[in-house]
Scaffold this motif. Sequence first.
Motif, PDB file in Angstrom:
ATOM      1  N   UNK A   1       0.817  -1.213   0.000  1.00  0.00           N
ATOM      2  CA  UNK A   1       0.000   0.000   0.000  1.00  0.00           C
ATOM      3  C   UNK A   1       0.855   1.269   0.000  1.00  0.00           C
ATOM      4  N   UNK A   2       2.062   1.173   0.538  1.00  0.00           N
ATOM      5  CA  UNK A   2       2.939   2.343   0.624  1.00  0.00           C
ATOM      6  C   UNK A   2       3.327   2.815  -0.777  1.00  0.00           C
ATOM      7  N   UNK A   3       3.561   1.896  -1.692  1.00  0.00           N
ATOM      8  CA  UNK A   3       3.914   2.274  -3.066  1.00  0.00           C
ATOM      9  C   UNK A   3       2.781   3.088  -3.680  1.00  0.00           C
ATOM     10  N   UNK A   4       1.561   2.632  -3.501  1.00  0.00           N
ATOM     11  CA  UNK A   4       0.405   3.377  -4.003  1.00  0.00           C
ATOM     12  C   UNK A   4       0.314   4.760  -3.395  1.00  0.00           C
ATOM     13  N   UNK A   5       0.621   4.868  -2.116  1.00  0.00           N
ATOM     14  CA  UNK A   5       0.589   6.172  -1.441  1.00  0.00           C
ATOM     15  C   UNK A   5       1.678   7.095  -1.993  1.00  0.00           C
ATOM     16  N   UNK A   6       2.858   6.536  -2.292  1.00  0.00           N
ATOM     17  CA  UNK A   6       3.910   7.346  -2.915  1.00  0.00           C
ATOM     18  C   UNK A   6       3.430   7.854  -4.276  1.00  0.00           C
ATOM     19  N   UNK A   7       2.875   6.947  -5.068  1.00  0.00           N
ATOM     20  CA  UNK A   7       2.467   7.296  -6.419  1.00  0.00           C
ATOM     21  C   UNK A   7       1.318   8.306  -6.430  1.00  0.00           C
ATOM     22  N   UNK A   8       0.470   8.290  -5.424  1.00  0.00           N
ATOM     23  CA  UNK A   8      -0.644   9.243  -5.329  1.00  0.00           C
ATOM     24  C   UNK A   8      -0.257  10.521  -4.586  1.00  0.00           C
ATOM     25  N   UNK A   9       1.012  10.630  -4.218  1.00  0.00           N
ATOM     26  CA  UNK A   9       1.531  11.798  -3.497  1.00  0.00           C
ATOM     27  C   UNK A   9       0.920  11.946  -2.102  1.00  0.00           C
ATOM     28  N   UNK A  10       0.517  10.861  -1.507  1.00  0.00           N
ATOM     29  CA  UNK A  10      -0.036  10.891  -0.158  1.00  0.00           C
ATOM     30  C   UNK A  10       1.045  10.702   0.899  1.00  0.00           C
ATOM     31  N   UNK A  11       2.210  10.237   0.476  1.00  0.00           N
ATOM     32  CA  UNK A  11       3.316  10.004   1.413  1.00  0.00           C
ATOM     33  C   UNK A  11       4.632  10.222   0.680  1.00  0.00           C
ATOM     34  N   UNK A  12       5.643  10.544   1.446  1.00  0.00           N
ATOM     35  CA  UNK A  12       7.010  10.698   0.927  1.00  0.00           C
ATOM     36  C   UNK A  12       7.890   9.667   1.619  1.00  0.00           C
ATOM     37  N   UNK A  13       8.822   9.069   0.888  1.00  0.00           N
ATOM     38  CA  UNK A  13       9.683   8.055   1.496  1.00  0.00           C
ATOM     39  C   UNK A  13      10.814   8.678   2.305  1.00  0.00           C
TER      40      UNK A  13
END
Length: 109
Positions: free
Chosen positions: A30-42
Amino acid sequence: MSFGKRVSELRKQHKISQEELSKKIEVHQNVIGRYEREEAKPSIEVASKLADIFNVSLDYLVGKTELLMDESISNRILTIQKLPDTDREHILFTIDAMIRDAKARLAYS
């Protein structure tokens, strides 16, 4: 282009699913999807892993440059950096002259 869009684009270019990518960088899918949707930064560590997987620079990944560095060019630069100063200066002098000539040809063609 934003970080998330770059990750998505690079992932698709490399034909890697979000699940595969998540396993490679050891995060939940799910984290990858959040990165791609700009909801999270690594974290910097995760961003570095992503850059390594996609064989791009961190600058490219975060949008500081549009330039994708060719791996063979990067390897040559690293080789030149390891040479003695005199050899390095001679090689760079020659490269500079060739670049100047190439730019002149382009300007007059």
